[in-house]
Scaffold this motif. Structure first.
Motif, PDB file in Angstrom:
ATOM      1  N   PRO A  78     -10.029  19.861 -84.209  1.00 17.57           N
ATOM      2  CA  PRO A  78     -10.263  20.424 -85.547  1.00 17.57           C
ATOM      3  C   PRO A  78      -9.209  21.466 -85.904  1.00 17.57           C
ATOM      4  CG  PRO A  78     -11.788  21.374 -83.984  1.00 17.57           C
ATOM      5  CD  PRO A  78     -11.066  20.295 -83.241  1.00 17.57           C
ATOM      6  N   ARG A  79      -8.940  21.590 -87.179  1.00 23.26           N
ATOM      7  CA  ARG A  79      -7.821  22.418 -87.598  1.00 23.26           C
ATOM      8  C   ARG A  79      -8.108  23.045 -88.952  1.00 23.26           C
ATOM      9  NH1 ARG A  79      -5.769  24.476 -84.888  1.00 23.26           N
ATOM     10  NH2 ARG A  79      -5.021  22.765 -83.589  1.00 23.26           N
ATOM     11  N   ILE A  80      -7.731  24.310 -89.119  1.00 24.41           N
ATOM     12  CA  ILE A  80      -7.695  24.927 -90.445  1.00 24.41           C
ATOM     13  C   ILE A  80      -6.344  24.568 -91.051  1.00 24.41           C
ATOM     14  CG2 ILE A  80      -7.755  27.046 -91.785  1.00 24.41           C
ATOM     15  CD1 ILE A  80      -9.277  28.335 -89.457  1.00 24.41           C
ATOM     16  N   PRO A  81      -6.318  23.786 -92.129  1.00 16.05           N
ATOM     17  CA  PRO A  81      -5.034  23.424 -92.730  1.00 16.05           C
ATOM     18  C   PRO A  81      -4.446  24.584 -93.533  1.00 16.05           C
ATOM     19  CG  PRO A  81      -6.840  22.369 -93.903  1.00 16.05           C
ATOM     20  CD  PRO A  81      -7.455  23.153 -92.791  1.00 16.05           C
ATOM     21  N   GLY A  82      -3.284  24.333 -94.102  1.00 10.22           N
ATOM     22  CA  GLY A  82      -2.637  25.329 -94.939  1.00 10.22           C
ATOM     23  C   GLY A  82      -1.405  25.925 -94.286  1.00 10.22           C
ATOM     24  N   GLU A 107       2.688  43.972 -97.854  1.00  9.31           N
ATOM     25  CA  GLU A 107       2.436  42.711 -98.549  1.00  9.31           C
ATOM     26  C   GLU A 107       3.466  41.696 -98.069  1.00  9.31           C
ATOM     27  OE1 GLU A 107       2.461  43.826-102.738  1.00  9.31           O
ATOM     28  OE2 GLU A 107       0.259  43.892-102.657  1.00  9.31           O
ATOM     29  N   VAL A 108       2.985  40.612 -97.496  1.00 10.22           N
ATOM     30  CA  VAL A 108       3.859  39.654 -96.835  1.00 10.22           C
ATOM     31  C   VAL A 108       3.600  38.243 -97.355  1.00 10.22           C
ATOM     32  CG1 VAL A 108       4.034  41.052 -94.736  1.00 10.22           C
ATOM     33  CG2 VAL A 108       2.212  39.358 -94.938  1.00 10.22           C
ATOM     34  N   TRP A 109       4.552  37.358 -97.080  1.00 13.15           N
ATOM     35  CA  TRP A 109       4.386  35.935 -97.397  1.00 13.15           C
ATOM     36  C   TRP A 109       4.909  35.129 -96.222  1.00 13.15           C
ATOM     37  CZ3 TRP A 109       8.433  33.977-101.550  1.00 13.15           C
ATOM     38  CH2 TRP A 109       9.712  34.428-101.208  1.00 13.15           C
ATOM     39  N   GLY A 110       4.530  33.863 -96.157  1.00 11.96           N
ATOM     40  CA  GLY A 110       4.966  33.069 -95.022  1.00 11.96           C
ATOM     41  C   GLY A 110       4.702  31.592 -95.220  1.00 11.96           C
ATOM     42  N   THR A 111       5.281  30.802 -94.324  1.00 14.17           N
ATOM     43  CA  THR A 111       5.125  29.351 -94.366  1.00 14.17           C
ATOM     44  C   THR A 111       5.753  28.749 -93.126  1.00 14.17           C
ATOM     45  OG1 THR A 111       5.441  27.378 -95.747  1.00 14.17           O
ATOM     46  CG2 THR A 111       7.333  28.845 -95.519  1.00 14.17           C
ATOM     47  N   GLY A 112       5.668  27.429 -93.047  1.00 13.79           N
ATOM     48  CA  GLY A 112       6.452  26.660 -92.089  1.00 13.79           C
ATOM     49  C   GLY A 112       6.000  26.722 -90.656  1.00 13.79           C
ATOM     50  N   SER A 113       6.898  26.311 -89.765  1.00 12.39           N
ATOM     51  CA  SER A 113       6.653  26.157 -88.338  1.00 12.39           C
ATOM     52  C   SER A 113       5.473  25.202 -88.136  1.00 12.39           C
ATOM     53  CB  SER A 113       6.439  27.517 -87.675  1.00 12.39           C
ATOM     54  OG  SER A 113       7.589  28.327 -87.875  1.00 12.39           O
ATOM     55  N   GLU A 114       4.613  25.475 -87.151  1.00 14.84           N
ATOM     56  CA  GLU A 114       3.513  24.545 -86.839  1.00 14.84           C
ATOM     57  C   GLU A 114       2.188  24.957 -87.473  1.00 14.84           C
ATOM     58  OE1 GLU A 114       4.216  21.753 -85.420  1.00 14.84           O
ATOM     59  OE2 GLU A 114       6.296  22.402 -85.234  1.00 14.84           O
ATOM     60  N   THR A 118      -0.590  22.252 -85.748  1.00 18.35           N
ATOM     61  CA  THR A 118      -1.099  22.401 -84.382  1.00 18.35           C
ATOM     62  C   THR A 118      -1.647  23.800 -84.115  1.00 18.35           C
ATOM     63  OG1 THR A 118       1.117  22.945 -83.554  1.00 18.35           O
ATOM     64  CG2 THR A 118       0.462  20.631 -83.492  1.00 18.35           C
ATOM     65  N   SER A 119      -1.561  24.670 -85.088  1.00 15.91           N
ATOM     66  CA  SER A 119      -2.220  25.978 -85.032  1.00 15.91           C
ATOM     67  C   SER A 119      -2.891  26.203 -86.370  1.00 15.91           C
ATOM     68  CB  SER A 119      -1.215  27.103 -84.726  1.00 15.91           C
ATOM     69  OG  SER A 119      -0.275  27.223 -85.766  1.00 15.91           O
ATOM     70  N   ASP A 120      -3.936  27.044 -86.374  1.00 21.69           N
ATOM     71  CA  ASP A 120      -4.730  27.208 -87.590  1.00 21.69           C
ATOM     72  C   ASP A 120      -3.915  27.833 -88.707  1.00 21.69           C
ATOM     73  OD1 ASP A 120      -7.038  25.985 -86.749  1.00 21.69           O
ATOM     74  OD2 ASP A 120      -7.926  27.824 -85.960  1.00 21.69           O
ATOM     75  N   GLY A 121      -4.198  27.335 -89.938  1.00 23.13           N
ATOM     76  CA  GLY A 121      -3.387  27.694 -91.087  1.00 23.13           C
ATOM     77  C   GLY A 121      -4.033  28.670 -92.045  1.00 23.13           C
ATOM     78  N   SER A 122      -3.611  28.567 -93.294  1.00 28.41           N
ATOM     79  CA  SER A 122      -3.858  29.622 -94.277  1.00 28.41           C
ATOM     80  C   SER A 122      -4.998  29.351 -95.242  1.00 28.41           C
ATOM     81  CB  SER A 122      -2.576  29.868 -95.074  1.00 28.41           C
ATOM     82  OG  SER A 122      -2.155  28.682 -95.724  1.00 28.41           O
ATOM     83  N   PHE A 123      -5.679  28.203 -95.150  1.00 24.31           N
ATOM     84  CA  PHE A 123      -6.829  27.965 -96.019  1.00 24.31           C
ATOM     85  C   PHE A 123      -8.013  28.753 -95.466  1.00 24.31           C
ATOM     86  CE2 PHE A 123      -5.541  23.534 -97.842  1.00 24.31           C
ATOM     87  CZ  PHE A 123      -4.344  24.068 -98.287  1.00 24.31           C
ATOM     88  N   SER A 124      -7.895  30.049 -95.485  1.00 20.22           N
ATOM     89  CA  SER A 124      -8.822  30.948 -94.805  1.00 20.22           C
ATOM     90  C   SER A 124      -8.686  32.344 -95.383  1.00 20.22           C
ATOM     91  CB  SER A 124      -8.490  30.967 -93.304  1.00 20.22           C
ATOM     92  OG  SER A 124      -9.186  31.973 -92.620  1.00 20.22           O
ATOM     93  N   GLN A 125      -9.657  33.185 -95.087  1.00 17.88           N
ATOM     94  CA  GLN A 125      -9.534  34.577 -95.508  1.00 17.88           C
ATOM     95  C   GLN A 125      -8.494  35.329 -94.688  1.00 17.88           C
ATOM     96  OE1 GLN A 125     -13.777  35.587 -95.163  1.00 17.88           O
ATOM     97  NE2 GLN A 125     -13.709  36.216 -97.305  1.00 17.88           N
ATOM     98  N   TYR A 126      -8.281  34.905 -93.445  1.00 18.38           N
ATOM     99  CA  TYR A 126      -7.330  35.587 -92.573  1.00 18.38           C
ATOM    100  C   TYR A 126      -6.494  34.556 -91.816  1.00 18.38           C
ATOM    101  CZ  TYR A 126     -10.303  39.709 -93.252  1.00 18.38           C
ATOM    102  OH  TYR A 126     -11.014  40.736 -93.800  1.00 18.38           O
ATOM    103  N   VAL A 127      -5.271  34.931 -91.468  1.00 18.45           N
ATOM    104  CA  VAL A 127      -4.415  34.097 -90.648  1.00 18.45           C
ATOM    105  C   VAL A 127      -3.641  34.998 -89.691  1.00 18.45           C
ATOM    106  CG1 VAL A 127      -2.486  34.128 -92.307  1.00 18.45           C
ATOM    107  CG2 VAL A 127      -2.695  32.239 -90.669  1.00 18.45           C
TER     108      VAL A 127
END
Length: 356
Positions: A78-82, A107-114, A118-127
């Protein structure tokens, strides 16, 4: 508790210990997007050298939808996408595991890598993000606009800089110049002093930027005819295909330089089976180079370097961020699924972001 009921806390968790996330439970071939659920989970537990980012906006990209639909075999579940996010740092641990205050509140922004694969993503309150990969978002962009653009601009950067090595004076064709990656690539090529030709399905309701010579698709040889008309047949140095349709691709390849320096970069294919007929004769008679763009080719710290540079150029006015963004409340599952379907069918040129 219903999985999308945000008013009911998880029985065994105190209120401050759970968060809302979209989590993909499993993959199936029949409409797996329907398996995306809104769940309560623990906050990420930080490892030494990581920061916790409160997500304020998470961009929706084609690779998110493709991963959810089971089209990317390397995605684990299972995976958190984003993959895209913009937010602020709320916790951080230094390399020794001690609390660090250096980035708190940034205040930061980010993207890319895995992330999201293969690691939980940003469709969440926290990353959770490595501290070494943190990049301050452009001060001139709000979280929604910043969170909507990072992956497409990273892809454009990799395409223009790493793969095509666009230089001053290069003649460049961008197939799909109105799309997110195509329009970003056009700005980067313009910054480098290239001569840019961009294709558009229709120019009826479009005003291309002044640095792009537009080519309206329609006739079978629309691209080669337009290039020949300006006297540049066999003088195109770079072809960036941001759309993934064989007819304009093969038409554009015909215009490229035969001196062995022509560079072709692809990053999409429209057909569901991934099949793409290519006329190979121009490739070997013109000694062209063909490369594929993989957005995760850069590591977290390399991505930071790209984003840091983009932020400076956006804040200085050298590059321009998105004018419009479609904001979607995380609790609206129908809207989220609609946006995922929309980006796969390219039904809108306005990028959507999830607001946790």
């Amino acid at each position: 508790m219903r999985c999308n009921d945000l008013s009911t806390p998880v029985p065994h968790l105190p209120p401050y210990q759970y968060l809302r996330v979209f989590r993909l439970k499993a993959y199936w071939l029949l409409s797996p997007v329907s398996l995306l659920r809104l769940n309560f989970l623990y906050k990420p537990i930080l490892s030494p050298g990581e920061a916790l980012v409160r997500v304020r906006a998470a961009g929706i990209n084609g690779s998110d939808a493709a991963g959810i639909l089971g089209m990317l075999p390397f995605v684990t579940t299972p995976r958190i996408p984003g993959r895209d996010f913009s937010g602020e740092v709320v916790e951080a641990l230094d390399a020794s595991g001690a609390s660090s205050q250096e980035w708190i509140g940034a205040e930061v922004w980010g993207t890319g890598s895995e992330r999201g694969f293969t690691s939980d993503g940003s469709f969440s309150q926290y990353v959770a993000v490595p501290i070494a990969a943190l990049s301050r978002k452009p001060a001139t962009l709000d979280h929604s606009r910043a969170g909507s653009m990072t992956l497409q601009w990273l892809c454009a950067w990799i395409t223009v800089d790493t793969l095509a090595n666009v230089k001053e004076g290069d003649n460049v064709i961008i197939i799909g110049a109105r799309g997110g990656i195509g329009s970003a690539a056009a700005q980067l090529c313009n910054e480098r002093g290239a001569c840019i030709f961009g294709t558009y399905t229709s120019l009826a309701k479009v005003t291309p930027p002044p640095y792009i010579t537009p080519i309206e698709l329609g006739p079978k040889n629309a691209i080669r005819d337009a290039i020949a008309k300006v006297g540049l047949q066999n003088k195109i140095d770079v072809l960036l295909d941001c759309a993934g349709y064989d007819q304009p691709f093969n038409d554009a390849v015909f215009t490229m330089t035969p001196n062995g320096t022509g560079r072709v970069v692809v990053m999409a294919v429209h057909a569901k089976d991934g099949m793409f007929p290519i006329n190979l004769r121009p490739f070997y008679t013109k000694a062209l180079t063909l490369k594929g763009m993989l957005s995760s080719i850069l590591g977290p710290e390399e991505v930071k370097g790209v984003l840091d540079d983009l932020a400076k150029k956006i804040d200085s006015g050298l590059l321009e961020g998105p004018k419009e963004v479609n904001e979607i409340d995380m609790r609206d599952m129908g809207a989220v699924k609609g946006a995922l379907q929309e980006i796969l069918t390219r039904a809108s040129h306005v990028r959507s972001v999830i607001i946790p």
